[in-house]
Structure formats: structure tokens, C-alpha cells
Scaffold this active site. Structure first.
Site, short mmCIF file in Angstrom:
data_model
loop_
_atom_site.label_atom_id
_atom_site.label_comp_id
_atom_site.label_asym_id
_atom_site.label_seq_id
_atom_site.Cartn_x
_atom_site.Cartn_y
_atom_site.Cartn_z
N CYS A 19 64.38 59.41 44.58
CA CYS A 19 65.06 60.68 44.34
C CYS A 19 64.40 61.78 45.17
O CYS A 19 63.24 62.13 44.92
CB CYS A 19 65.01 61.04 42.85
SG CYS A 19 65.81 62.60 42.45
N PRO A 20 65.09 62.34 46.15
CA PRO A 20 64.48 63.40 46.98
C PRO A 20 64.21 64.68 46.21
O PRO A 20 63.33 65.45 46.58
CB PRO A 20 65.51 63.61 48.09
CG PRO A 20 66.81 63.13 47.52
CD PRO A 20 66.46 62.01 46.59
#
Length: 264
Positions: free
Chosen positions: A126-127
């Protein structure tokens, strides 16, 4: 944890925190339901909203800084080899060694090139968290999405309550400009979080990960299964119970072998 906070993801975490508190502060300062409740001495709504926001920030940092289930070493190699010797080679794909960190990967693990680590029951990187979502933090990621969605919907309602009429469009826009911006940002984030939450709840209910769902045709233990076949699916109730209520490391090879035996 302190060292983890100052990894390259520090800028993303700082942006998330700053945006959250700027919006929260402005909602308290503008003529919204929050401010009207404060002026009338009714503190229930402001206190509840503040608690939800604080909880969402705490969960964000907990999931962001938590170990997602990194494969640390080959300490379990002996037991794994013993298990493999008891299971026919044709029934279960042999465990592979990661081509990047050279560790033996348990079934459902994958190497994340962003984190440069192998993650057990890898779901995705998840950025916005600057962390992987895997075996150890996936359930907390979903809890975070629930609380974050609740905070966003509350903020949307409060922002709409502060928009006031005016004699002209120009004056209306300038007097409500910030609240309109908040409504726009919060609306977009609400839709995104709602879609994420729905997708993850569905995947959890069928015991599948995002990586497995997107790359099924390339995964050795799934590519020979039928399109609708999932060797890890034990039914919606059991899948949800195991995911949310059973906190333990699962040896997926045994579940896979049992599923293969049952299907034969």
C-alpha cells in the site's frame, strides 16, 4: 518503531497526518454543527468525532509501522522439509526459494520489491501506508478502513452542515470555498475507501488475497486450479472467523494438500 517512522515513507505519513488535522481543525473553527454544539454546550458530537479521528490516525500508524509478516529466516526449514517428505510431490508444489533475498518462501508468500522483503500471505503493498499488507496486519488494515470510512462520512456531513447561502454565486463561493474543497476531497476519499473496504471484505470472505486474485494464472499453486476453485476457501463463516478471530501463523501447505485430497 521509531526508526521505522523515519523510513522513506515518513513524508507520506506526515502528509496524511497533516491533512487529517488541518481538515479536523477547520471543521471545528467554521460555523458547522461542531461549532454550534460547542456554543450550546452539547459536547457529545464534538467529542465523538474527535475520538473517531484520533482512532483513525492511531490505526493508520499502527498498520503502517507494523511488521506485515516478513519471512525472517529459514529457521523453520527442518520442519518444512519434514512436512514435504510426508506429502507426495505431485500433490503440493514444492516451496521455492526467493530469487531476491534467497529465503525459502512459505506458500502464499511473495517478495515485495518496494520493501525488499518476503511477506507471508502477501496481499499488496500500500503506497499510502508505505508498508505491505500481509498475514500480521491485514485484519488491522480492514479495521482501519472501517474507522477511516466512518471518520470521512462524519467529516462530510459536518462540512455540508456549514455551507451557508449567499446573495450571489461569487459571494457564496468565496464564503464557502474551504468547506467546498473539504467536501470534494472527503467525497473522493470516501468513495476510494468504500471500494477498498468492499473489495477486501469480499476477498477475505473467500480466503483470497489481492495478489492471488490479480495474478492467479502465474501462481504455481493456483494456475492449475479451475477458475472458480480456491484450495484455501473453507466457507464464508469459517473464512471470516479464522481471519478476524484466530491470530496465528497458518501452514497453508497442509490446507492446500487437504483440499487437493478432498477434490480427488
Amino acid at each position: 518503531m521509531v526508526q521505522s517512522m523515519f523510513r522513506p515513507g515518513f513524508l507520506v505519513r506526515a502528509t496524511h497526518t497533516l491533512l487529517t488535522w488541518v481538515i479536523t481543525l477547520k471543521l471545528f473553527l467554521h460555523n458547522t454543527d461542531l461549532r454550534r454544539c460547542e456554543e450550546e454546550g452539547e459536547l457529545l458530537l464534538p467529542v465523538l468525532f474527535l475520538l473517531v479521528v484520533v482512532l483513525s490516525v492511531l490505526l493508520y500508524f499502527a498498520v503502517s509501522l507494523m511488521d506485515p509478516g516478513f519471512v525472517l529466516s529459514d529457521t523453520a526449514k527442518g520442519s518444512t522439509e519434514e512436512m514435504e517428505s510426508m506429502i507426495p510431490e505431485s500433490a503440493t508444489p514444492r516451496l521455492r526459494r526467493c530469487g531476491y533475498c534467497l529465503l525459502q518462501q512459505p506458500m502464499r508468500a511473495r517478495h515485495c520489491q518496494t520493501c525488499n522483503r518476503c511477506v507471508r500471505r502477501f496481499d499488496h503493498h500500500c503506497p499510502w501506508l508505505e508498508n505491505c499488507v500481509g498475514e500480521r496486519n491485514h485484519r488491522w488494515f480492514i479495521v482501519y478502513l472501517v474507522v477511516q470510512l466512518l471518520a470521512l462520512l462524519c467529516a462530510l456531513h459536518i462540512a455540508l452542515s456549514g455551507i451557508s447561502p449567499s446573495v450571489s454565486w461569487e459571494l457564496w463561493f468565496w464564503s464557502n470555498g474551504f468547506l467546498l474543497a473539504v467536501v470534494g476531497v472527503v467525497s473522493v476519499l470516501s468513495v476510494v475507501v468504500q471500494l477498498l473496504l468492499g473489495c477486501h471484505l469480499y476477498l477475505v470472505s473467500v480466503n483470497c488475497t489481492t495478489w492471488e486474485f490479480m495474478s492467479r494464472h502465474r501462481i504455481s499453486y493456483l494456475k492449475n486450479c479451475g477458475d472458480e476453485e480456491n484450495p484455501f476457501d473453507r466457507g464464508v463463516f469459517c473464512n471470516l472467523w479464522d481471519f478476524f478471530c484466530i491470530c496465528r501463523t497458518v501452514m497453508w501447505e497442509k490446507i492446500y494438500h487437504k483440499s487437493v485430497q478432498d477434490s480427488v
